[in-house]
Design a protein around this motif. Structure first.
Motif, PDB file in Angstrom:
ATOM      1  N   THR A 183      16.071  -5.926  -3.692  1.00 57.01           N
ATOM      2  CA  THR A 183      17.968  -6.546  -4.094  1.00 57.01           C
ATOM      3  C   THR A 183      17.490  -7.587  -2.856  1.00 57.01           C
ATOM      4  N   GLY A 184      19.582  -7.988  -3.557  1.00 56.21           N
ATOM      5  CA  GLY A 184      19.813  -9.024  -3.058  1.00 56.21           C
ATOM      6  C   GLY A 184      20.622  -8.823  -1.412  1.00 56.21           C
ATOM      7  N   VAL A 193      22.814 -16.056  -7.655  1.00 54.01           N
ATOM      8  CA  VAL A 193      21.872 -16.998  -7.250  1.00 54.01           C
ATOM      9  C   VAL A 193      21.631 -16.491  -6.178  1.00 54.01           C
ATOM     10  N   GLU A 194      22.702 -15.970  -5.074  1.00 55.37           N
ATOM     11  CA  GLU A 194      22.441 -15.778  -3.836  1.00 55.37           C
ATOM     12  C   GLU A 194      22.325 -14.431  -4.094  1.00 55.37           C
ATOM     13  N   GLN A 195      22.176 -13.487  -4.627  1.00 54.77           N
ATOM     14  CA  GLN A 195      21.248 -12.496  -4.486  1.00 54.77           C
ATOM     15  C   GLN A 195      19.697 -12.876  -4.373  1.00 54.77           C
ATOM     16  N   CYS A 200      18.820  -3.568 -17.320  1.00 58.93           N
ATOM     17  CA  CYS A 200      18.869  -1.809 -17.157  1.00 58.93           C
ATOM     18  C   CYS A 200      19.960  -1.772 -15.782  1.00 58.93           C
ATOM     19  N   GLY A 201      20.501  -0.334 -15.128  1.00 60.48           N
ATOM     20  CA  GLY A 201      21.161   0.156 -14.508  1.00 60.48           C
ATOM     21  C   GLY A 201      20.816  -0.099 -13.452  1.00 60.48           C
ATOM     22  N   LEU A 202      21.447  -0.484 -12.524  1.00 57.93           N
ATOM     23  CA  LEU A 202      20.450  -0.371 -10.730  1.00 57.93           C
ATOM     24  C   LEU A 202      21.645   0.600  -9.874  1.00 57.93           C
ATOM     25  N   ILE A 205      20.953  -8.482  -9.629  1.00 57.41           N
ATOM     26  CA  ILE A 205      19.311  -8.340  -9.479  1.00 57.41           C
ATOM     27  C   ILE A 205      18.447  -7.181  -8.599  1.00 57.41           C
ATOM     28  N   GLU A 206      17.279  -6.912  -9.283  1.00 62.52           N
ATOM     29  CA  GLU A 206      16.378  -6.474  -8.552  1.00 62.52           C
ATOM     30  C   GLU A 206      14.989  -7.014  -9.003  1.00 62.52           C
TER      31      GLU A 206
END
Length: 146
Positions: free
Chosen positions: A51-52, A65-67, A125-127, A134-135
């Motif tokens: 992840t971010g 986007v930063e993530q 999907c859920g994180l 984002i992942e």
């Protein structure tokens, strides 16, 4: 930070086929959940869903986007520790809780992978944490010594 999982660990580039070692990023999640940022298995490097989070500070941006850019930096650090680079990635999976966040990330993803064109999949999907937008999971093949 590397955790060796073999009895006779070899150095990164000289690792024998079939040897396995874990690469840890120092993320508190790895310790709490019990996984490694990446696992080197012979010529293959399996990078966990990343992840971010900035793992040094355990902070995360609100901007997708930063993530994405931080995800890529985190993956790059793990790949370097494994003896390869983003250019060695053969497959990626992008996971988003919100499908609308995918397209804004395209330029960052293209900068990282546009020249090598790995096989890719995007999932909605859920994180595990609502701050995560984002992942990215990646698989790379380590270059063979010449």
């Amino acid at each position: 930070m590397t955790e060796r999982l073999t009895q006779n660990p070899a150095d990164r580039m000289g690792q024998r086929p079939g040897e396995r070692r874990a690469i840890l990023s120092g993320s508190t999640f790895e310790e709490q959940i019990g996984y490694a940022r990446a696992v080197v298995d012979g010529d293959w490097v399996h990078v966990a869903g990343t992840t971010g989070f900035d793992y040094a500070a355990m902070t995360i941006s609100d901007d997708v986007v930063e993530q994405a850019e931080q995800c890529l930096r985190n993956i790059e650090v793990a790949l370097t520790e494994a003896g390869c680079t983003l250019a060695d990635v053969v497959r990626v999976r992008y996971m988003f809780p919100d499908r609308e966040d995918f397209e804004p990330c395209w330029p960052a993803l293209r900068r990282a992978f546009g020249g090598i064109r790995p096989a890719a999949t995007m999932l909605v999907c859920g994180l595990s944490d609502p701050r995560m937008k984002i992942e990215i999971e990646a698989y790379a093949r380590r270059p063979t010594a010449v």
